[in-house]
Motif scaffolding. Structure first.
Motif, mmCIF file in Angstrom:
data_model
loop_
_atom_site.group_PDB
_atom_site.id
_atom_site.type_symbol
_atom_site.label_atom_id
_atom_site.label_comp_id
_atom_site.label_asym_id
_atom_site.label_seq_id
_atom_site.Cartn_x
_atom_site.Cartn_y
_atom_site.Cartn_z
ATOM 1 N N PHE A 1 16.878 44.289 30.932
ATOM 2 C CA PHE A 1 16.192 45.538 30.601
ATOM 3 C C PHE A 1 14.813 45.559 31.209
ATOM 4 C CE2 PHE A 1 15.530 49.306 28.156
ATOM 5 C CZ PHE A 1 14.208 49.295 27.753
ATOM 6 N N GLY A 5 8.184 56.447 33.368
ATOM 7 C CA GLY A 5 8.127 57.896 33.558
ATOM 8 C C GLY A 5 7.546 58.555 32.323
ATOM 9 N N ASP A 6 8.168 59.643 31.917
ATOM 10 C CA ASP A 6 7.650 60.394 30.778
ATOM 11 C C ASP A 6 8.512 60.213 29.531
ATOM 12 O OD1 ASP A 6 7.237 63.784 29.781
ATOM 13 O OD2 ASP A 6 5.712 62.204 29.743
ATOM 14 N N GLN A 7 9.321 59.169 29.524
ATOM 15 C CA GLN A 7 10.264 58.984 28.424
ATOM 16 C C GLN A 7 9.519 58.639 27.128
ATOM 17 O OE1 GLN A 7 10.143 57.182 31.211
ATOM 18 N NE2 GLN A 7 12.028 57.531 32.370
ATOM 19 N N PRO A 8 10.156 58.837 25.974
ATOM 20 C CA PRO A 8 9.499 58.441 24.711
ATOM 21 C C PRO A 8 9.117 56.968 24.694
ATOM 22 C CG PRO A 8 11.459 59.747 24.246
ATOM 23 C CD PRO A 8 11.445 59.526 25.729
ATOM 24 N N ASN A 9 9.904 56.114 25.361
ATOM 25 C CA ASN A 9 9.606 54.687 25.347
ATOM 26 C C ASN A 9 8.940 54.203 26.633
ATOM 27 O OD1 ASN A 9 11.972 55.049 26.861
ATOM 28 N ND2 ASN A 9 12.637 52.944 26.519
ATOM 29 N N THR A 10 8.290 55.105 27.361
ATOM 30 C CA THR A 10 7.604 54.665 28.564
ATOM 31 C C THR A 10 6.528 53.647 28.203
ATOM 32 O OG1 THR A 10 6.382 55.393 30.518
ATOM 33 C CG2 THR A 10 5.913 56.555 28.479
ATOM 34 N N VAL A 11 6.389 52.613 29.027
ATOM 35 C CA VAL A 11 5.330 51.637 28.774
ATOM 36 C C VAL A 11 3.989 52.264 29.140
ATOM 37 C CG1 VAL A 11 4.402 49.373 29.373
ATOM 38 C CG2 VAL A 11 6.847 49.719 29.305
ATOM 39 N N ASN A 12 4.006 53.038 30.190
ATOM 40 C CA ASN A 12 2.799 53.681 30.684
ATOM 41 C C ASN A 12 3.268 54.864 31.517
ATOM 42 O OD1 ASN A 12 0.193 54.229 31.428
ATOM 43 N ND2 ASN A 12 -0.098 52.396 32.669
ATOM 44 N N ALA A 13 2.924 56.063 31.093
ATOM 45 C CA ALA A 13 3.415 57.258 31.794
ATOM 46 C C ALA A 13 2.641 57.428 33.093
ATOM 47 C CB ALA A 13 3.269 58.478 30.892
ATOM 48 N N PRO A 18 11.750 48.337 31.195
ATOM 49 C CA PRO A 18 11.444 49.632 30.587
ATOM 50 C C PRO A 18 11.035 50.647 31.650
ATOM 51 C CG PRO A 18 9.592 48.153 30.312
ATOM 52 C CD PRO A 18 10.667 47.363 30.992
ATOM 53 N N PRO A 19 11.078 51.935 31.305
ATOM 54 C CA PRO A 19 10.698 52.969 32.267
ATOM 55 C C PRO A 19 9.198 53.231 32.271
ATOM 56 C CG PRO A 19 11.475 54.004 30.260
ATOM 57 C CD PRO A 19 11.545 52.509 30.045
ATOM 58 N N ALA A 25 -1.480 45.351 36.930
ATOM 59 C CA ALA A 25 -1.655 45.801 35.545
ATOM 60 C C ALA A 25 -0.339 46.139 34.863
ATOM 61 C CB ALA A 25 -2.572 47.019 35.527
ATOM 62 N N ASN A 26 0.604 46.717 35.606
ATOM 63 C CA ASN A 26 1.825 47.234 34.990
ATOM 64 C C ASN A 26 3.071 46.395 35.208
ATOM 65 O OD1 ASN A 26 1.145 50.073 33.918
ATOM 66 N ND2 ASN A 26 0.219 50.078 35.949
ATOM 67 N N GLU A 60 -5.830 44.539 32.003
ATOM 68 C CA GLU A 60 -6.737 44.177 33.089
ATOM 69 C C GLU A 60 -8.154 43.905 32.584
ATOM 70 O OE1 GLU A 60 -6.169 43.860 36.840
ATOM 71 O OE2 GLU A 60 -4.506 43.147 35.608
ATOM 72 N N ARG A 109 -7.912 40.355 31.635
ATOM 73 C CA ARG A 109 -7.810 39.445 32.783
ATOM 74 C C ARG A 109 -9.120 39.369 33.547
ATOM 75 N NH1 ARG A 109 -2.106 41.783 34.845
ATOM 76 N NH2 ARG A 109 -0.675 40.430 33.691
ATOM 77 N N HIS A 141 3.661 58.023 22.315
ATOM 78 C CA HIS A 141 4.343 58.936 23.231
ATOM 79 C C HIS A 141 5.558 59.549 22.551
ATOM 80 C CE1 HIS A 141 4.314 60.276 27.408
ATOM 81 N NE2 HIS A 141 5.621 60.235 27.399
ATOM 82 N N ARG A 142 6.243 58.741 21.781
ATOM 83 C CA ARG A 142 7.420 59.226 21.070
ATOM 84 C C ARG A 142 7.019 60.266 20.030
ATOM 85 N NH1 ARG A 142 9.258 54.541 18.938
ATOM 86 N NH2 ARG A 142 8.541 54.917 16.828
#
Lengths: 479, 544, 181
Positions: free
Chosen positions: A388, A393-401, A390-391, A335-336, B48, B51, B239-240
């Motif tokens: 690049f 974690g808990d960053q503002p630009n996290t794809v998924n925390a 992406p992270p 998924a990620n 998912e 998919r 999130h931002r």
């Protein structure tokens, strides 16, 4: 903000500070050739990586927070600003800062500044660096934030004792038994490029353990691996050309890629060095043996795992249910991660997205780098483009925390199916990496040590007073 | 000051319009509370879901976004008797939109065509439809800000840019994306007919990361979801925004906008998933649910002061519903094209949307649908009863040699194309919307006299051995109108800053405000309007 | 420029012919079972599972993933009451012909139940689903054979194929060889 990570730091009894009045720098003009030479040496020394806040700060103007096991250290403004930088430094003061870790005002620098490595630099090279910093760098008249470490580390003079023990103070000397290329490589690798700062493990007082040189060390949330010529634990299976390729591009297909601080080192430093210098560094590094030399052939961290997937166990079923079950790690991967890294973890044919098998990131001797890559991603500027990831974690630009449980589950899947299947990761392990790496007990020990010392002093003092009074009483009685 | 039930600014909806304005206000130091009808869902789960869906229904984007009972949105699976949207009139206004945190940009293609100066002056130039209440030059700086905010890529070569008329005061932040082999061939073919197939302006990270999000890796899945967030979608902002201090309520369906004695907006009320009602107060309110849910909410909110619905003294709320009526040409060619390399919509012919013929009939934009063709052709190949090598070759041939060209038309604002509240109720007991829709003769005439002939001409030039034309107009899912903008409060709902004419502390930015939609996808214009509204809100709050 | 196949698979698949006609189906069966650890195969025993793979490999001249086969067999067992019988019948037809390719024996399968089933098996592997409908079971997406026929040019949607802006590739003519899979 990028948190740089350092592990070295100070411990000693506090001593009085001796302040030196700043001396005005000479106003001489330096030649373009000298400034260019200094620029190249500054690149080789990677000054800009630490002395710039990469989230919008100006070059060399400081302000980058670096997480160390004992607190956050802020890099300083080393532009030629007279008010807020080093614009007033004489060349002697500059040399002392770089090679001895002593500031213009006489205060000690923390070994976050790798003066321990730079201490090997020749006077000639210091001269060129000085020229560059005085006239090749834009002055930035902005004050960088100050460092404040917890007591007693905030007393800079405490560095003096540490320096007595651990700072070599030896300028580089060629070894006549070795080639010119090897000597150049050693000069750069041990000096400007300061490889051992990250790749050499440290002792209880945070000093580099020279007998374990380049055998690998935890550096905040990442692990700088063994780069000795050991064929199993180090890079002994790499050719000269391969190591040069890695330093130039930040990756070696189906082996390894640079992330964290090494990605910065590639981006700002190594990829800009000349081919002869890269070859020299490679020649030297490949000559460094491991104290833990092992058998000639055994699996390495570069050849583990193979293509494959566990999709049939959950494809066509409900995702939210699937990540609660046994296939959680595989489902989280698909998924990620799989959109870039491939459904069989094979990466893309052009190697921009690496495979996750035959990849040192998943097959090291500890799982630090798997966890760190997931939480922090990868960010590397090379001539070939901006790499690049992406992270998560808990960053503002996290794809998924992702939670600690999820990262652990995902890490274990990667390790089992594509990497070093002997390792396992717990959610607690993830939390340590999320916090920036293991912290040090050094502050606590220092305070206990000082407390014990102070208590001892008080006891001695108290005994002395008691004795004195007793003696006086006796004298009086005797009279 | 944000408490659990109040903030300086209350924003209903967390789609692209809502998140853009929220960020403007947070950056200006105001407290912001956002209310989202649907759930917060991870990208991983959406990917998912898709998919895991059968190959035969992967064309239904809603399979990736199962709605929650309290926040229904249309799905392909819903039985007609349970349908959320009710239709009357000759054409069904059947839409796909997503009531999730992040809104419908979860599934958009990223296409970002600016309006042209002429598009904004239909009435003055061609005597049809409505003029916009301001000109292209007024909107242009907001287009630039939108392009940099969302990360929109496009060509630097002026001849390849759109619009051809009208200024472009700043370059795109990223270059155009590479074409698929099919698009390269299509470009060459249509050039012989005098058409320029140009790169689509698209909100997709081209050749580099942007805004902390990775570059496009050509996974050709943009619709229904970008797995890596290389395509801008509003979820990437959430999130931002939380780090900047927004309060975000999800699974909370606003059902009423409440006015006070001064006819300013006092509060909004919402139902949670347990059907409990809650009331949120604020100084200023923004409805950011786009052109279908916004009018529905306003009509539901009628009170004594506003008997036709909040913000509806003009009786225009719910009227002027627009989209881009579309027809497709599925072309089987003799020689391969190979769609499916790169993003799903990457190039198109826009020049056919412009011309003096617009006094007679609609313009049209022809886009090359760059979806990978396997799922469209596999069942037909299997149905032929082929096995072994013949089956492999048939699938490969059809994947390579079929292409989909879509003609998207502009529609005029017609007050009879109207959303009202039906007497059917949804799970919360709120009225389901009913839309009366007729694409109109302006569009039908275009199809007969203009776009169908051009489409056929293009198909033949492509070397078609078979052409399948869609039998009726489909909707493009570009919801426009419903809360139309104008200078005259008697025939428009909002002013030039998308502020309600009736309530000075109510803003209704987005597609609903568009007076004319031309042929190109509406999101970039929606966001430009959002930024403009956001500027006005910041100014207004400063004066407040 | 030559295009490398994007299809990366290798080590999971078993070879087609050598195992089958030499009677090594038991090996195939046990391999299949061992490659599907945490999966519920309650409805299909290892014997039927290996027969199903044998049949699949006869009907489809490509490397097939036994894990996916297990998923298809699971549904087929529920969907076709005469599942085991039909497997045997079609395998027998192929063996009688000593067929090395599907083309050699497919015409001999009688119209009706057997032929429909054979087509369904092929459908399942190529589309990854049990039917075209909304309620179809999904056995695989990534390993559906339809994608493998075009893996040199087109991606499986939702899976990336190149670094940033590096996906330009030639318009491959129909005469170019089919990817090997």
């Amino acid at each position: 903000m990028i948190m740089k990570t350092i592990t070295s730091f100070a411990l000693a009894a506090p001593l009085a500070l001796v302040a030196l009045a700043p001396v005005t720098a000479s106003a001489q003009e330096f030649s373009k050739e000298l400034i260019d030479k200094g620029r190249y040496l500054a690149t080789a020394s990677d000054c800009v990586a630490c002395h710039t806040n990469h989230a919008g700060g100006k070059p060399m103007a400081g302000g980058l927070p670096m997480s160390s096991p004992v607190g956050t250290i802020m890099s300083t403004n080393i532009t030629p600003s007279k008010q807020f930088g080093i614009g007033n430094y004489t060349e002697a003061q500059f040399a002392d800062a770089v090679r001895k870790g002593v500031r213009g005002d006489g205060a000690n620098l923390y070994p976050a500044m790798p003066y321990v490595s730079y201490s090997n630099m020749t006077d000639e090279d210091i001269h060129a660096l000085y020229a560059y910093f005085m006239q090749g760098v834009q002055p930035v008249d902005e004050k960088a934030p100050e460092t404040s470490l917890p007591f007693p580390m905030n007393i800079r003079a405490s560095m003096m004792g540490w320096n007595m023990l651990f700072r070599p103070n030896e300028m580089h000397k060629d070894d006549p038994a070795q080639s010119a290329e090897w000597n150049r490589g050693r000069y750069l690798a041990e000096g400007a490029a300061h490889c051992s700062t990250c790749h050499t493990p440290r002792g209880a007082l945070m000093q580099e353990q020279k007998d374990l040189n380049l055998t690998g060390s935890q550096i905040g949330p990442w692990f700088a691996p063994d780069i000795t010529n050991d064929k199993v634990h180090g890079i002994g299976t790499w050719t000269q050309e391969e190591l040069v390729t890695y330093l130039k591009t930040g990756r070696l297909d189906h082996r390894a890629q640079a992330a964290g601080s090494m990605a910065e080192a590639i981006s700002y430093s190594f990829q800009h060095l000349t081919d002869p210098d890269l070859n020299a560094i490679a020649t030297y590094v490949r000559s460094v043996p491991s104290a833990n030399a092992t058998q000639a052939s055994a699996p390495t961290r570069f050849d583990q795992g193979k293509a494959g997937n566990e999709l049939a166990a959950f494809r066509g079923r409900n995702y939210a249910e699937g990540i609660k079950g046994d296939q959680a790690g595989a489902a989280l991967y698909t998924a990620n991660c799989a959109s870039c890294h491939g459904y069989n973890a094979q990466g893309t044919t052009d190697g921009y997205y690496p495979s996750l098998f035959h990849n040192a990131a998943t097959a090291g001797d500890n799982p630090t780098n798997v966890i760190a890559a997931i939480l922090y991603g990868v960010d590397r500027h090379t001539k070939g483009g901006h790499v690049f990831m992406p992270p998560f974690g808990d960053q503002p630009n996290t794809v998924n925390a992702l939670s600690n449980v999820e990262v652990a589950s995902l890490s274990n899947f990667l390790l089992k199916d594509y990497g070093n299947a002997k390792l396992t990761v717990t959610p607690e392990d993830v939390q340590v990496i999320r916090q920036g790496g293991p912290s040090s007990q050094l502050v606590l020990f220092a305070r206990i040590g000082m407390g014990a010392g102070a208590a001892a002093a008080l006891i001695v003092l108290g005994a002395a007073v008691w004795l004195f009074r007793r003696k006086r009483a006796q004298t009086q009685t005797a009279a | 000051m944000v408490t659990k039930n109040s903030a300086d600014v209350v924003i209903v909806g967390t789609g692209v319009v809502g998140v853009v304005i929220a960020e403007q206000l947070l950056d200006a130091g105001h407290s912001v509370l956002m209310i989202e009808a649907g759930p917060r869902v991870s990208r991983a789960e959406v990917v998912e879901n898709w998919r895991n869906a059968p190959l035969g229904v992967k064309g239904d984007t809603s399979v990736a976004y199962p709605p929650r009972p309290w926040a229904p949105h249309p799905t392909g699976a819903e039985k007609p008797e349970n349908a959320y949207l009710q239709f009357t009139g000759p054409d069904a206004y059947d839409q796909t939109f997503i009531r999730y945190a992040g809104g419908s940009t979860w599934h958009w293609a990223g296409t970002s065509w600016r309006l042209t100066p002429e598009d904004m002056r239909l009435n003055s130039l061609y005597g049809v439809g409505r003029d916009w209440a301001f000109d292209y030059d007024t909107l242009e700086p907001y287009y630039v800000r939108t392009e940099h905010k969302l990360g929109i890529c496009g060509p630097s070569d002026r001849a390849q840019q759109w619009p051809q008329t009208g200024a472009r005061s700043a370059d795109y932040p990223m270059p155009a994306l590479p074409f698929s082999p099919g698009e390269v061939r299509f470009t060459d073919v249509v050039k012989t007919l005098g058409y320029n197939n140009i790169p689509v302006s698209q909100a997709r990270n081209s050749g580099m990361p942007y805004d902390g999000r990775p570059a496009c890796c050509a996974n050709n899945n943009c619709v229904p979801v970008c797995p890596v967030a290389a395509k801008y979608d509003a979820e990437t902002a959430l999130h931002r925004l939380e780090k900047k201090g927004v309060t975000l309520l999800v699974d909370s369906v606003v059902y009423q906008v409440e006015t006070n004695a001064q006819n300013k907006i006092e509060a909004v009320s919402y139902y949670d998933q347990h059907k409990q009602s809650h009331r949120i107060t604020g100084k200023l309110f923004v409805l950011a649910c786009n052109g279908l849910e916004n009018p529905k909410l306003l009509l539901m909110s009628k009170d004594d002061r506003n008997p036709n619905g909040v913000a509806n003294s003009s009786d225009q709320v719910g009227r002027n519903m627009m989209d881009h009526p579309a027809r497709s040409f599925t072309v089987t060619t003799k020689d391969p094209y190979w769609s499916g390399v790169g993003p799903v919509v990457n190039s198109g012919i826009m020049q056919t949307s412009q011309g003096s013929f617009r006094s007679e009939h609609a313009g049209a934009y022809f886009r090359y649908n760059n979806f990978a063709r396997n799922r469209f052709v596999t069942f037909a190949a299997l149905k032929k009863g082929l096995v072994g090598k013949a089956l492999d070759e048939e699938i490969r041939r059809m994947t390579a040699c079929t292409a989909d060209i879509v003609a998207a038309h502009e529609i005029l604002a017609d007050p009879n194309n109207r959303l009202t509240l039906s007497d059917k109720k949804d799970w919360l007991g709120l009225p389901k919307p009913s839309i009366h829709y007729d694409v109109g003769d302006y569009v039908r005439k275009s199809w007969e006299a203009y776009s169908q002939p051009i489409g056929k001409q293009i198909a033949e030039a492509m070397g078609a051995v078979d052409i399948k034309i869609s039998p009726k107009f489909n909707n493009s899912k570009h919801i426009m109108g419903g809360t139309i903008m104008g200078k005259d409060a008697s025939n428009s709902v909002v002013d030039v800053d998308c502020r309600s004419h009736d309530h000075e502390n109510l803003f209704i930015p987005g597609g609903g405000a568009m007076a004319a939609g031309a042929c190109g996808n509406s999101t970039i214009t929606m966001v430009a309007l959002a930024l403009k509204a956001g500027d006005a809100i910041v100014d207004q709050m400063r004066g407040a | 420029m030559t295009r490398q196949s994007n299809d990366p698979n290798g080590k999971l698949m078993m070879s087609r012919r050598g195992m089958l006609l030499s009677g090594a189906t038991l090996l195939a069966g046990s391999m299949a079972a061992s490659l599907c650890p945490g999966m519920a195969l309650a409805a299909v025993d290892a014997g039927a599972q290996s027969r199903f793979m044998q049949l699949s490999n006869l009907l489809i001249d490509h490397r097939l993933n036994p894990d996916v086969g297990a998923r298809i067999a699971e549904t087929a067992t529920g969907q076709y009451t005469n599942f085991a019988g039909m497997l045997d019948a079609i395998i027998a037809i192929a063996e009688k012909k000593q067929a090395k390719t599907v083309e050699e024996f497919f015409g001999d399968i009688p119209e009706g139940e057997l032929k429909d089933f054979a087509h369904w098996v092929i459908f399942a592997w190529y589309s990854g689903c049990s039917s075209e409908k909304r309620d179809a079971k999904v056995f695989t997406y990534e390993e559906a054979l339809t994608f493998k026929t075009t893996s040199d040019v087109v991606t499986i949607p939702s899976y990336g194929i190149s670094g940033p802006n590096l996906w330009t590739r030639p318009n491959v003519p129909l005469s170019a060889p089919m990817p090997r899979f």
